[in-house]
Design an enzyme around this catalytic site. Structure first.
Site, PDB file in Angstrom:
ATOM      1  N   TYR A   2      15.623   2.459  -0.027  1.00 46.41           N
ATOM      2  CA  TYR A   2      15.870   1.898  -1.356  1.00 46.41           C
ATOM      3  C   TYR A   2      17.359   1.905  -1.675  1.00 46.41           C
ATOM      4  O   TYR A   2      17.897   0.951  -2.245  1.00 46.41           O
ATOM      5  CB  TYR A   2      15.101   2.717  -2.402  1.00 46.41           C
ATOM      6  N   GLY A  54      15.422   2.803 -12.033  1.00 45.79           N
ATOM      7  CA  GLY A  54      15.673   2.192 -10.741  1.00 45.79           C
ATOM      8  C   GLY A  54      17.049   2.448 -10.168  1.00 45.79           C
ATOM      9  O   GLY A  54      17.519   1.715  -9.303  1.00 45.79           O
ATOM     10  N   SER A 100      16.671  -8.260  -8.807  1.00 42.48           N
ATOM     11  CA  SER A 100      17.312  -7.053  -9.318  1.00 42.48           C
ATOM     12  C   SER A 100      16.334  -6.261 -10.178  1.00 42.48           C
ATOM     13  O   SER A 100      15.322  -6.797 -10.642  1.00 42.48           O
ATOM     14  CB  SER A 100      18.542  -7.413 -10.154  1.00 42.48           C
ATOM     15  N   PHE A 101      16.644  -4.993 -10.392  1.00 40.56           N
ATOM     16  CA  PHE A 101      15.737  -4.150 -11.167  1.00 40.56           C
ATOM     17  C   PHE A 101      15.555  -4.688 -12.586  1.00 40.56           C
ATOM     18  O   PHE A 101      14.436  -4.706 -13.105  1.00 40.56           O
ATOM     19  CB  PHE A 101      16.263  -2.714 -11.206  1.00 40.56           C
ATOM     20  N   ARG A 103      12.567   6.249  -0.236  1.00 42.41           N
ATOM     21  CA  ARG A 103      13.605   6.553  -1.216  1.00 42.41           C
ATOM     22  C   ARG A 103      13.961   8.033  -1.160  1.00 42.41           C
ATOM     23  O   ARG A 103      13.124   8.870  -0.803  1.00 42.41           O
ATOM     24  CB  ARG A 103      13.086   6.189  -2.620  1.00 42.41           C
ATOM     25  N   THR A 149       0.829  -1.205   0.000  1.00 37.87           N
ATOM     26  CA  THR A 149       0.000   0.000   0.000  1.00 37.87           C
ATOM     27  C   THR A 149       0.862   1.254   0.000  1.00 37.87           C
ATOM     28  O   THR A 149       2.019   1.233   0.439  1.00 37.87           O
ATOM     29  CB  THR A 149      -0.929   0.033   1.233  1.00 37.87           C
ATOM     30  N   HIS A 150       0.286   2.352  -0.509  1.00 40.30           N
ATOM     31  CA  HIS A 150       0.889   3.685  -0.417  1.00 40.30           C
ATOM     32  C   HIS A 150       0.124   4.567   0.564  1.00 40.30           C
ATOM     33  O   HIS A 150       0.356   5.763   0.643  1.00 40.30           O
ATOM     34  CB  HIS A 150       0.895   4.370  -1.787  1.00 40.30           C
ATOM     35  N   SER A 181      11.330  10.395 -10.635  1.00 38.09           N
ATOM     36  CA  SER A 181      10.550   9.224 -11.035  1.00 38.09           C
ATOM     37  C   SER A 181       9.078   9.574 -11.192  1.00 38.09           C
ATOM     38  O   SER A 181       8.423   9.154 -12.157  1.00 38.09           O
ATOM     39  CB  SER A 181      10.723   8.115  -9.985  1.00 38.09           C
ATOM     40  N   ARG A 233      11.329   2.109 -15.069  1.00 40.46           N
ATOM     41  CA  ARG A 233      12.167   2.983 -15.890  1.00 40.46           C
ATOM     42  C   ARG A 233      13.656   2.714 -15.710  1.00 40.46           C
ATOM     43  O   ARG A 233      14.278   2.060 -16.537  1.00 40.46           O
ATOM     44  CB  ARG A 233      11.842   4.449 -15.559  1.00 40.46           C
TER      45      ARG A 233
END
Length: 217
Positions: free
Chosen positions: A110, A175, A145-146, A44, A21-22, A52, A173
Site C-alpha cells: 500500500y 488512508g 486516489s483515496f 500494508r 477476498t481477505h 485502522s 477514514r
C-alpha cells in the site's frame, strides 16, 4: 468479496473476473489453484493496519467494543481479533510465495501505491500482461486516489453506508501512511517491534517503519 457472495454467485459472472477476498491462502477455492489464477496480494504496514482495524472495531455496533487502543493492540498482537492472527495470516502467504504456489502471486505494498503509483502499477501491468501508457496511469492515479474513492463510496451508498455505525461512517477514514505514530506510545512501539522481529523473521514481506515514509497526518 468472495466470502460474502460465494462461488455460486461468481460462477454466473463472465470471465475474465477480478475477485476480491481477505481469505487465508488455504481457504481459497480449489479452482483458483487448479486453473492457476493470477493472485495480486496487497498488504500494508501492520502498525497502520492495527490502527485502522481499531477504528473499525470501535465504530461498528456489532463488535460492542469500547476499549482503549493499547488494549486492542494487545489483542491484535495475540491474534484475538475478528478474522484471526495477522502474523499467522502473513506467514501463510509468505510460505505460499517462497515455496512455490501453483498460482503466480504478485505482491503490492500500500505504501508503494501511495508514494510511487505509476511505477507500482506499471509492474502490476507487466504481471497481468497488459500494456498501458504513462498518461493513462497518471490519470488512473487521480481517479483512484483515496479522496476520490471516499467521495465515490459516499455517493454510491449514501444512507446505506451509515448502517451499523455508532456515529458517522468511518470505514473510509484516512488512508495515509504512518498514522500509527499518532497512536503508538514508545513502549507500545517497542513491544510491537519485538514481536514483529520474532514472528516475521523468516517472512518474504519487507515493511518499512522509517519516519521518512510517513505522511503528515
Amino acid at each position: 468479496m468472495l466470502e460474502y457472495v460465494g462461488c455460486d454467485h461468481l460462477d454466473t459472472k463472465p470471465s475474465p473476473r477480478v475477485i476480491n477476498t481477505h481469505l487465508n491462502y488455504h481457504l481459497l477455492p480449489k479452482d483458483v489453484f487448479q486453473k492457476q489464477c493470477k493472485i495480486v496480494f496487497v498488504c500494508r504496514n501492520p502498525k497502520d493496519v492495527a490502527v485502522s482495524y481499531y477504528n473499525l472495531i470501535v465504530d461498528r455496533v456489532e463488535y460492542e467494543y469500547n476499549g482503549e487502543f493499547s488494549a486492542f493492540l494487545e489483542l491484535f498482537m495475540e491474534g484475538k481479533v475478528p478474522y484471526g492472527d495477522w502474523f499467522e495470516y502473513m506467514q501463510e502467504w509468505s510460505s505460499a510465495i517462497t515455496e512455490g504456489s501453483p498460482c503466480p502471486i504478485h505482491v503490492m505494498y500500500y505504501e508503494q501505491l501511495k508514494q510511487d503509483f505509476v511505477p507500482t502499477i506499471s509492474r502490476l501491468c507487466s504481471f497481468l500482461n497488459l500494456t498501458r501508457t504513462k498518461e493513462l496511469l497518471e490519470k488512473m492515479e487521480k481517479v483512484t486516489s483515496f479522496d476520490s474513492f471516499k467521495r465515490s463510496v459516499d455517493t454510491t451508498f449514501g444512507d446505506a453506508a451509515s448502517a451499523g455505525w455508532k456515529g458517522a461512517p468511518t470505514f473510509i477514514r484516512k488512508g495515509v501512511i504512518g498514522d500509527w505514530k499518532n497512536w503508538f506510545t514508545v513502549a507500545l512501539n517497542e513491544q510491537f517491534d519485538e514481536l514483529y522481529q520474532q514472528r516475521m523473521k523468516n517472512s518474504c514481506f519487507k515493511f518499512s517503519f522509517e519516519p521518512d515514509l510517513a505522511e503528515n497526518v
